[in-house]
Scaffold this motif. Structure first.
Motif, PDB file in Angstrom:
ATOM      1  N   UNK A 572       0.828  -1.202   0.000  1.00  0.00           N
ATOM      2  CA  UNK A 572       0.000   0.000   0.000  1.00  0.00           C
ATOM      3  C   UNK A 572       0.866   1.257   0.000  1.00  0.00           C
ATOM      4  N   UNK A 573       2.007   1.207   0.713  1.00  0.00           N
ATOM      5  CA  UNK A 573       2.880   2.372   0.788  1.00  0.00           C
ATOM      6  C   UNK A 573       3.445   2.732  -0.583  1.00  0.00           C
ATOM      7  N   UNK A 574       3.742   1.723  -1.388  1.00  0.00           N
ATOM      8  CA  UNK A 574       4.238   1.978  -2.745  1.00  0.00           C
ATOM      9  C   UNK A 574       3.160   2.618  -3.609  1.00  0.00           C
ATOM     10  N   UNK A 575       1.922   2.198  -3.394  1.00  0.00           N
ATOM     11  CA  UNK A 575       0.814   2.708  -4.201  1.00  0.00           C
ATOM     12  C   UNK A 575       0.315   4.066  -3.708  1.00  0.00           C
ATOM     13  N   UNK A 576       0.248   4.211  -2.383  1.00  0.00           N
ATOM     14  CA  UNK A 576      -0.293   5.442  -1.801  1.00  0.00           C
ATOM     15  C   UNK A 576       0.353   5.683  -0.440  1.00  0.00           C
ATOM     16  N   UNK A 577       1.503   6.359  -0.403  1.00  0.00           N
ATOM     17  CA  UNK A 577       2.222   6.572   0.859  1.00  0.00           C
ATOM     18  C   UNK A 577       1.376   7.234   1.943  1.00  0.00           C
ATOM     19  N   UNK A 578       0.591   8.241   1.573  1.00  0.00           N
ATOM     20  CA  UNK A 578      -0.207   8.953   2.572  1.00  0.00           C
ATOM     21  C   UNK A 578      -1.258   8.054   3.199  1.00  0.00           C
ATOM     22  N   UNK A 579      -1.934   7.249   2.364  1.00  0.00           N
ATOM     23  CA  UNK A 579      -2.963   6.347   2.890  1.00  0.00           C
ATOM     24  C   UNK A 579      -2.326   5.279   3.767  1.00  0.00           C
ATOM     25  N   UNK A 580      -1.163   4.781   3.360  1.00  0.00           N
ATOM     26  CA  UNK A 580      -0.470   3.771   4.154  1.00  0.00           C
ATOM     27  C   UNK A 580      -0.080   4.328   5.518  1.00  0.00           C
ATOM     28  N   UNK A 581       0.448   5.547   5.531  1.00  0.00           N
ATOM     29  CA  UNK A 581       0.835   6.185   6.793  1.00  0.00           C
ATOM     30  C   UNK A 581      -0.385   6.387   7.692  1.00  0.00           C
ATOM     31  N   UNK A 582      -1.497   6.781   7.096  1.00  0.00           N
ATOM     32  CA  UNK A 582      -2.721   7.013   7.881  1.00  0.00           C
ATOM     33  C   UNK A 582      -3.223   5.717   8.493  1.00  0.00           C
ATOM     34  N   UNK A 583      -3.277   4.646   7.678  1.00  0.00           N
ATOM     35  CA  UNK A 583      -3.767   3.356   8.171  1.00  0.00           C
ATOM     36  C   UNK A 583      -2.849   2.816   9.259  1.00  0.00           C
ATOM     37  N   UNK A 584      -1.549   2.875   9.015  1.00  0.00           N
ATOM     38  CA  UNK A 584      -0.591   2.347   9.985  1.00  0.00           C
ATOM     39  C   UNK A 584      -0.652   3.145  11.293  1.00  0.00           C
ATOM     40  N   UNK A 585      -0.762   4.469  11.197  1.00  0.00           N
ATOM     41  CA  UNK A 585      -0.832   5.318  12.380  1.00  0.00           C
ATOM     42  C   UNK A 585      -2.060   4.963  13.225  1.00  0.00           C
ATOM     43  N   UNK A 586      -3.194   4.744  12.566  1.00  0.00           N
ATOM     44  CA  UNK A 586      -4.427   4.391  13.276  1.00  0.00           C
ATOM     45  C   UNK A 586      -4.274   3.045  13.989  1.00  0.00           C
ATOM     46  N   UNK A 587      -3.707   2.065  13.277  1.00  0.00           N
ATOM     47  CA  UNK A 587      -3.580   0.719  13.845  1.00  0.00           C
ATOM     48  C   UNK A 587      -2.603   0.703  15.016  1.00  0.00           C
ATOM     49  N   UNK A 588      -1.455   1.361  14.862  1.00  0.00           N
ATOM     50  CA  UNK A 588      -0.454   1.372  15.938  1.00  0.00           C
ATOM     51  C   UNK A 588      -0.984   2.082  17.176  1.00  0.00           C
ATOM     52  N   UNK A 589      -1.610   3.230  16.976  1.00  0.00           N
ATOM     53  CA  UNK A 589      -2.151   3.963  18.135  1.00  0.00           C
ATOM     54  C   UNK A 589      -3.317   3.215  18.778  1.00  0.00           C
ATOM     55  N   UNK A 590      -4.184   2.613  17.966  1.00  0.00           N
ATOM     56  CA  UNK A 590      -5.284   1.822  18.523  1.00  0.00           C
ATOM     57  C   UNK A 590      -4.758   0.628  19.315  1.00  0.00           C
ATOM     58  N   UNK A 591      -3.661   0.045  18.816  1.00  0.00           N
ATOM     59  CA  UNK A 591      -3.071  -1.098  19.516  1.00  0.00           C
ATOM     60  C   UNK A 591      -2.612  -0.693  20.909  1.00  0.00           C
TER      61      UNK A 591
END
Length: 631
Positions: A572-591
């Protein structure tokens, strides 16, 4: 529903014509609309040809009933082979045979009924064959009215015709003895013993009469099942409901009972944050609706809550049919419409789109759960989605409920029973982790024992001290350290290493992490702690969360490669860096939000990033200093 049925004489004739597998294949296509994979077709040929040899005995009546691939009503489970007839005193009976082509297995030490074997191209953990046969028989006993009213005796067993048994064989390990007693396993060279087992139950033929009764039996929970689940819950203080938990419980009870009367589909969405009592409500509903003659099941994607609630209900009891009331969220891929009265889906935010070992089965777990029940109840907290695969949301549930023609109801739980009853701690966490803006910048007025530790050893000692009180304290960690699968049962192997501090991830065997007394020596992760609660937790925040330039920074590249939570993020990061960062940020913080809210009375934190540790200390210590809160 029975895929194939006939007399013993019909079965023998079909085998002699080499047509039995083709007949089953045609019936599955006709009755179920499914094509049969070649591997399954071959397994029928091999196993049923062996059963031909077993049944080719003149002392087994030629007019005994034979059923192959009996779909247990209200489930997607199928019994491989059944023989029906009458016993010595004309009592109706049925032999259930679980057919296995396994030629080897390994015991999983410290577990109740799990083994490992090679299947589908790899080594996988499955239930012991005798447990499987016993549980199928118990499921039919517990929910089939004809079996209950006519006292039909069910005799389960296992046929493993490729398995060469040795002395001290893992198949016969002591931990499986209770299930082997209930459902004996017959292996290569034990054909005559299997015949004798069948002949002990089937002395006279029934011309398929008993098969017909069972196949057309109405669904009704047995009195023994109702009494079992009721007595387990009675007096168990952990499942006592308070205030609005009781209000939500009564409303769900009313709507579910209405479904039972008018046969309309209803979907109930129950929103609630950590500690609002979602699981307590679900377990109480499981007991009460069973008492009301419903087929009701507790469903969760994560196995940890199911294992823990079973353990708390059953205590040391092993053989108990309440096991069949706790199901994984992928159970309903092949279930028919409205096969269950009520499904109680806990941790609904963790539901996935696809099911199965390789995430390639079904269409959507939410759809399948709603489709399978008249009343579907989803307990959800959207801020606890912690993997890329988590699709559970209120919007998604509403979408599938509408597509299934289901009425939709909303309930919300607000009162906190975690974190010393404080909503403020949760709001403070959201502010600290920069999940959302709240008014809770500090912990003023919040009675909760939170400490930022300078070393992981200091944190662990605090947890060990608290655990001595009631075995209700645990160390948890972010998934930043690799999990060595080959060492998963070795307590001396330490996956987590920080300086001179070392600790194992939770072991793969033994009792559930949340209740095992040895778990204090291990670190739990999001997958073994989500949906559960402790009195105190110690949380190790790894390098995937740091404090830089006055902001909380998440970094998915610091996650362990063995963690599947962020699977697909690099693509996903290769395709859309901003979306990947947003998804990862949400998952890590939710964790981390989820880990940091597992303790009801206190939380002790160690951060691998010095900047984050310093930042959290500032956010915690000002109020502690001013109020003298230095416990």
């Amino acid at each position: 529903m029975i895929v194939y049925d006939g007399l013993k004489s019909d079965f023998l004739s079909s085998c002699e014509r080499d047509s039995i597998a083709m007949e089953i294949e045609e019936n599955i296509l006709t009755k179920l609309g499914k094509h049969t994979p070649k591997s399954e077709f071959r397994s029928w040929e091999n196993s049923l040809n062996y059963m031909y040899k077993v049944m080719n005995d003149d002392d087994i009546p030629s007019d005994a009933g034979i059923a192959i691939e009996f779909n247990i009503p209200q489930t997607s489970k199928r019994v491989d082979f059944m023989i029906s007839g009458y016993g010595q005193d004309d009592e109706p009976g049925m032999v259930i045979v679980e057919l296995k082509q396994w030629d080897a297995l390994t015991e999983v030490q410290g577990t109740d009924a799990l083994v490992e074997t090679y299947i589908n191209g790899g080594i996988h953990r499955l239930v012991h064959p005798s447990y499987q046969a016993w549980s199928y028989a118990q499921l039919i006993r517990d929910y089939n009215q004809e079996v209950q009213d006519n006292s039909i005796k069910l005799s389960p067993c296992v046929c493993m015709h490729n398995y060469i048994r040795h002395e001290n064989d893992p198949l016969d390990a002591q931990q499986y003895s209770d299930y082997l007693e209930e459902a004996p396993a017959y292996t290569k060279g034990q054909l005559q013993q299997l015949r004798d087992f069948i002949k002990a139950s089937v002395k006279k033929g029934d011309c398929k009469e008993i098969l017909y009764q069972v196949d057309h039996g109405k669904i009704r929970p047995s009195k023994s099942l109702q009494n079992a689940i009721g007595s387990m819950l009675k007096g168990n203080r952990e499942f006592i409901m308070i205030d609005e938990q009781k209000v939500a419980y009564e409303e769900i009870l009313r709507l579910s009972t209405q479904c039972q009367k008018d046969f309309k589909k209803r979907t109930i969405i129950v929103k609630g944050g950590p500690g609002t009592g979602k699981s307590v409500i679900a377990v109480n509903l499981l007991a009460e609706l069973t008492q009301r003659d419903q087929l009701v099941q507790y469903v969760s994607k994560n196995s940890a809550p199911r294992q823990v609630y079973l353990k708390k209900l059953k205590g040391q009891i092993k053989k108990n049919s309440v096991d069949n009331m706790f199901k994984g969220s992928g159970t309903y891929v092949e279930a028919g419409c409205n096969v269950a009265h009520t499904l109680l889906c806990d941790e609904a935010h963790r539901l996935n789109e696809k099911s199965g070992m390789f995430h390639n089965l079904g269409e959507n777990q939410i759809k399948e759960i709603i489709h399978a029940a008249y009343c579907s109840v989803f307990f959800i907290d959207e801020s606890q989605r912690v993997t890329m695969d988590d699709i559970g949301s209120v919007e998604e549930i509403e979408k599938w409920a509408k597509s299934e023609g289901s009425e939709i109801y909303h309930l919300e739980l607000n009162s906190q029973f975690r974190c010393n009853g404080s909503d403020g701690y949760l709001a403070w966490l959201d502010n600290v982790l920069e999940i959302r803006e709240t008014a809770n910048y500090d912990l003023e007025g919040i009675e909760y024992d939170i400490r930022i530790c300078d070393t992981p050893g200091e944190m662990r000692e605090l947890v060990i001290e608290r655990n001595r009180l009631s075995n209700r304290a645990r160390v948890l960690a972010g998934y930043c350290w690799e999990w060595a699968k080959q060492e998963q049962n070795n307590t001396d192997y330490h996956d987590i290493k920080i300086g001179d501090f070392e600790m194992s991830w939770n072991l793969g065997n033994g009792e559930p992490f949340a209740v095992s007394e040895t778990s204090i020596n291990e670190a739990g992760c999001i997958h073994t702690s989500q949906g559960l609660e402790f009195d105190y937790v110690g949380v190790i925040i790894g390098d995937d969360l740091r404090f830089e330039n006055d902001h909380i920074i998440s970094d998915f590249t610091k996650r362990a490669k063995t963690d599947q939570s962020l699977k697909g993020i690099k693509k996903l990061y290769k395709e859309s860096p901003e979306e990947a960062e947003r998804r990862a940020d949400e998952i890590i913080k939710n964790t981390y939000r989820t880990l940091l809210t597992r303790g009801m009375k206190g939380c002790y934190i160690y951060c691998t990033d010095p900047g984050l540790s310093k930042y959290l200390k500032k956010r915690v210590e000002r109020v502690k200093h001013e109020t003298g809160n230095n416990r």
